[in-house]
Design a protein around this motif. Structure first.
Motif, PDB file in Angstrom:
ATOM      1  N   SER A   1       0.678   2.506  -5.098  1.00 23.05           N
ATOM      2  CA  SER A   1       0.223   1.722  -3.948  1.00 23.05           C
ATOM      3  C   SER A   1       0.687   0.280  -4.175  1.00 23.05           C
ATOM      4  O   SER A   1       0.053  -0.486  -4.907  1.00 23.05           O
ATOM      5  N   THR A   2       1.788  -0.059  -3.555  1.00 27.93           N
ATOM      6  CA  THR A   2       2.427  -1.338  -3.862  1.00 27.93           C
ATOM      7  C   THR A   2       1.582  -2.533  -3.404  1.00 27.93           C
ATOM      8  O   THR A   2       0.895  -2.480  -2.385  1.00 27.93           O
ATOM      9  N   LYS A   3       1.715  -3.580  -4.190  1.00 25.35           N
ATOM     10  CA  LYS A   3       1.060  -4.854  -3.873  1.00 25.35           C
ATOM     11  C   LYS A   3       2.149  -5.906  -3.688  1.00 25.35           C
ATOM     12  O   LYS A   3       3.300  -5.727  -4.123  1.00 25.35           O
ATOM     13  N   LEU A   4       1.787  -6.998  -3.054  1.00 24.14           N
ATOM     14  CA  LEU A   4       2.757  -8.064  -2.819  1.00 24.14           C
ATOM     15  C   LEU A   4       3.389  -8.523  -4.128  1.00 24.14           C
ATOM     16  O   LEU A   4       4.596  -8.794  -4.188  1.00 24.14           O
ATOM     17  N   GLU A   5       2.567  -8.585  -5.165  1.00 25.65           N
ATOM     18  CA  GLU A   5       3.064  -9.094  -6.454  1.00 25.65           C
ATOM     19  C   GLU A   5       3.955  -8.105  -7.201  1.00 25.65           C
ATOM     20  O   GLU A   5       4.472  -8.442  -8.270  1.00 25.65           O
ATOM     21  N   ASP A   6       4.145  -6.915  -6.633  1.00 20.76           N
ATOM     22  CA  ASP A   6       5.103  -5.986  -7.227  1.00 20.76           C
ATOM     23  C   ASP A   6       6.542  -6.308  -6.810  1.00 20.76           C
ATOM     24  O   ASP A   6       7.487  -5.691  -7.319  1.00 20.76           O
ATOM     25  N   SER A   7       6.686  -7.229  -5.890  1.00 24.34           N
ATOM     26  CA  SER A   7       8.034  -7.634  -5.476  1.00 24.34           C
ATOM     27  C   SER A   7       8.771  -8.213  -6.672  1.00 24.34           C
ATOM     28  O   SER A   7       8.315  -9.178  -7.291  1.00 24.34           O
TER      29      SER A   7
ATOM     30  N   THR B   1      17.055  -2.593  -9.203  1.00 22.53           N
ATOM     31  CA  THR B   1      16.612  -2.349  -7.829  1.00 22.53           C
ATOM     32  C   THR B   1      15.747  -3.519  -7.424  1.00 22.53           C
ATOM     33  O   THR B   1      14.759  -3.830  -8.095  1.00 22.53           O
ATOM     34  N   ARG B   2      16.126  -4.152  -6.322  1.00 21.06           N
ATOM     35  CA  ARG B   2      15.321  -5.267  -5.829  1.00 21.06           C
ATOM     36  C   ARG B   2      14.290  -4.717  -4.865  1.00 21.06           C
ATOM     37  O   ARG B   2      14.639  -4.180  -3.809  1.00 21.06           O
ATOM     38  N   LEU B   3      13.022  -4.834  -5.216  1.00 21.16           N
ATOM     39  CA  LEU B   3      11.914  -4.335  -4.401  1.00 21.16           C
ATOM     40  C   LEU B   3      11.216  -5.496  -3.723  1.00 21.16           C
ATOM     41  O   LEU B   3      10.839  -6.475  -4.372  1.00 21.16           O
ATOM     42  N   LEU B   4      11.066  -5.373  -2.420  1.00 16.19           N
ATOM     43  CA  LEU B   4      10.340  -6.375  -1.651  1.00 16.19           C
ATOM     44  C   LEU B   4       9.164  -5.704  -0.965  1.00 16.19           C
ATOM     45  O   LEU B   4       9.353  -4.751  -0.193  1.00 16.19           O
ATOM     46  N   VAL B   5       7.969  -6.176  -1.266  1.00 12.69           N
ATOM     47  CA  VAL B   5       6.757  -5.633  -0.666  1.00 12.69           C
ATOM     48  C   VAL B   5       6.251  -6.623   0.372  1.00 12.69           C
ATOM     49  O   VAL B   5       6.004  -7.798   0.056  1.00 12.69           O
ATOM     50  N   LEU B   6       6.124  -6.123   1.608  1.00 11.85           N
ATOM     51  CA  LEU B   6       5.689  -7.009   2.704  1.00 11.85           C
ATOM     52  C   LEU B   6       4.225  -6.777   3.068  1.00 11.85           C
ATOM     53  O   LEU B   6       3.695  -5.680   2.844  1.00 11.85           O
TER      54      LEU B   6
ATOM     55  N   GLY C   1       0.792  -1.228   0.000  1.00  9.46           N
ATOM     56  CA  GLY C   1       0.000   0.000   0.000  1.00  9.46           C
ATOM     57  C   GLY C   1       0.824   1.277   0.000  1.00  9.46           C
ATOM     58  O   GLY C   1       0.278   2.357  -0.257  1.00  9.46           O
ATOM     59  N   GLN C   2       2.106   1.142   0.276  1.00  7.37           N
ATOM     60  CA  GLN C   2       2.963   2.316   0.272  1.00  7.37           C
ATOM     61  C   GLN C   2       3.391   2.675  -1.144  1.00  7.37           C
ATOM     62  O   GLN C   2       3.430   1.833  -2.044  1.00  7.37           O
ATOM     63  N   GLU C   3       3.757   3.917  -1.316  1.00 11.85           N
ATOM     64  CA  GLU C   3       4.303   4.378  -2.595  1.00 11.85           C
ATOM     65  C   GLU C   3       5.817   4.206  -2.609  1.00 11.85           C
ATOM     66  O   GLU C   3       6.473   4.425  -1.588  1.00 11.85           O
ATOM     67  N   VAL C   4       6.345   3.789  -3.747  1.00 12.88           N
ATOM     68  CA  VAL C   4       7.799   3.722  -3.904  1.00 12.88           C
ATOM     69  C   VAL C   4       8.196   4.430  -5.187  1.00 12.88           C
ATOM     70  O   VAL C   4       7.435   4.463  -6.162  1.00 12.88           O
ATOM     71  N   ILE C   5       9.367   5.001  -5.159  1.00 18.65           N
ATOM     72  CA  ILE C   5       9.949   5.621  -6.344  1.00 18.65           C
ATOM     73  C   ILE C   5      11.311   5.002  -6.576  1.00 18.65           C
ATOM     74  O   ILE C   5      12.174   5.042  -5.699  1.00 18.65           O
ATOM     75  N   LEU C   6      11.464   4.418  -7.731  1.00 20.24           N
ATOM     76  CA  LEU C   6      12.746   3.837  -8.125  1.00 20.24           C
ATOM     77  C   LEU C   6      13.420   4.813  -9.081  1.00 20.24           C
ATOM     78  O   LEU C   6      12.783   5.322 -10.008  1.00 20.24           O
ATOM     79  N   ARG C   7      14.693   5.011  -8.837  1.00 25.02           N
ATOM     80  CA  ARG C   7      15.404   6.033  -9.602  1.00 25.02           C
ATOM     81  C   ARG C   7      16.471   5.439 -10.511  1.00 25.02           C
ATOM     82  O   ARG C   7      17.116   4.449 -10.168  1.00 25.02           O
TER      83      ARG C   7
ATOM     84  N   GLU D   1       0.889  -4.461 -20.636  1.00 24.79           N
ATOM     85  CA  GLU D   1      -0.338  -4.610 -19.831  1.00 24.79           C
ATOM     86  C   GLU D   1      -0.034  -4.629 -18.340  1.00 24.79           C
ATOM     87  O   GLU D   1      -0.906  -4.418 -17.510  1.00 24.79           O
ATOM     88  N   ILE D   2       1.231  -4.886 -18.009  1.00 22.20           N
ATOM     89  CA  ILE D   2       1.626  -4.857 -16.589  1.00 22.20           C
ATOM     90  C   ILE D   2       1.575  -3.429 -16.067  1.00 22.20           C
ATOM     91  O   ILE D   2       1.255  -3.178 -14.908  1.00 22.20           O
ATOM     92  N   PHE D   3       1.877  -2.501 -16.914  1.00 21.36           N
ATOM     93  CA  PHE D   3       2.013  -1.087 -16.532  1.00 21.36           C
ATOM     94  C   PHE D   3       0.623  -0.475 -16.417  1.00 21.36           C
ATOM     95  O   PHE D   3       0.141   0.200 -17.342  1.00 21.36           O
ATOM     96  N   ASP D   4      -0.021  -0.731 -15.279  1.00 20.30           N
ATOM     97  CA  ASP D   4      -1.380  -0.218 -15.104  1.00 20.30           C
ATOM     98  C   ASP D   4      -1.343   1.147 -14.414  1.00 20.30           C
ATOM     99  O   ASP D   4      -0.290   1.776 -14.304  1.00 20.30           O
ATOM    100  N   ASP D   5      -2.504   1.587 -13.946  1.00 21.67           N
ATOM    101  CA  ASP D   5      -2.604   2.947 -13.400  1.00 21.67           C
ATOM    102  C   ASP D   5      -1.816   3.141 -12.113  1.00 21.67           C
ATOM    103  O   ASP D   5      -1.640   4.277 -11.663  1.00 21.67           O
ATOM    104  N   GLN D   6      -1.355   2.060 -11.518  1.00 20.82           N
ATOM    105  CA  GLN D   6      -0.549   2.186 -10.310  1.00 20.82           C
ATOM    106  C   GLN D   6       0.885   2.620 -10.625  1.00 20.82           C
ATOM    107  O   GLN D   6       1.621   3.027  -9.729  1.00 20.82           O
ATOM    108  N   PHE D   7       1.256   2.508 -11.879  1.00 24.37           N
ATOM    109  CA  PHE D   7       2.617   2.835 -12.284  1.00 24.37           C
ATOM    110  C   PHE D   7       2.647   4.185 -13.007  1.00 24.37           C
ATOM    111  O   PHE D   7       1.713   4.544 -13.728  1.00 24.37           O
ATOM    112  N   SER D   8       3.722   4.897 -12.825  1.00 24.58           N
ATOM    113  CA  SER D   8       3.961   6.097 -13.615  1.00 24.58           C
ATOM    114  C   SER D   8       5.459   6.287 -13.776  1.00 24.58           C
ATOM    115  O   SER D   8       6.249   5.790 -12.975  1.00 24.58           O
TER     116      SER D   8
END
Lengths: 114, 114
Positions: free
Chosen positions: A81-87, A109-114, A16-22, A59-66
């Motif tokens: 708003s991160t989901k578990l499957e965004d890991s 960048t290795r992203l882990l969503v808990l 549910g948190q927002e993340v920004i990868l640079r 199709e992966i790039f839905d409205d949660q991504f920008s």
């Protein structure tokens, strides 16, 4: 030799948190890409970006991504708003010209969503 | 649409033996073809690429690949495998159109026996 850099190398976040990868692409490159690799799976295209707009998205790039190029050097991927499957491992890539044969990939960048 | 097939999910070879990893692609025009190697938890390293000219291309670490248009293949070879070659190998096809994105195969995991 110039290279694509990415920060952070690892990020842990709560669902549910927002993340920004640079990403900092190679300085004279004009085309930018994000790819994703879920653990144990293949690398998947997310989005391409040129001239301050999206050229193509999967199709992966839905409205949660920008994506954004906020200044002359950074290229960011935001997950609202991160989901578990965004890991996954997220790779940035760049090329100088469209259709140039080589995309230069960052280290990821290795992203882990808990 | 472009696509890549790597028929072998997992290959095991003895150190010093020869290696061939298979890759078949689908693309309407002349493709750009790549082989990448990825060690566990690491980024993508470009081994070699083909976009025109000599159909036998040499890459880093003693790898080579041969483009065969009639078979839509771009197989990766190495005459003598070293234990350090154990990794995941990805074949990818790029394009001048489609915003220059790359499409990756599912990957082949190489195990090297002593």
């Amino acid at each position: 030799e110039p290279e694509v850099t990415q920060t952070p190398s690892h990020q842990v976040t709560q669902m549910g948190q927002e993340v920004i990868l640079r990403c900092v692409p190679i300085s004279n490159h004009l085309y930018f890409y994000w790819y994703r690799q879920i653990l144990g799976q293949k690398v998947e295209f997310l989005v391409s970006f040129y001239n301050n707009e999206i050229s193509e998205k999967s199709e992966i790039f839905d409205d949660q991504f920008s994506v954004e190029r906020p200044d002359g050097s950074n290229f960011t991927l935001k997950i609202r708003s991160t989901k578990l499957e965004d890991s996954a491992m997220y790779f940035c890539a760049s090329t100088h010209l469209q259709g140039e044969e080589t995309q230069y990939f960052g280290p990821g960048t290795r992203l882990l969503v808990l | 649409a472009q696509s890549v097939t790597q028929p072998d999910i997992h290959i095991t070879v003895s150190e010093g033996a020869s290696l061939e990893l298979r890759c078949n692609y689908s693309y309407g025009a002349t493709p750009y073809l790549f082989w990448y190697v990825q060690s566990p938890g690491q980024g993508l390293q470009l081994l070699l690429k083909y976009f025109s000219g000599d159909t036998l291309v040499q890459g880093i670490k003693g790898f080579e690949a041969e483009f065969k248009r009639s078979q839509s293949s771009f197989n990766l070879r190495k005459p003598s495998v070293h234990w350090s070659d154990a990794a995941e190998y990805f074949c990818a096809v790029g394009s001048y159109t489609n915003a220059g994105k790359s499409t990756f195969g599912d990957g082949t995991t190489l195990t090297v026996k002593p």
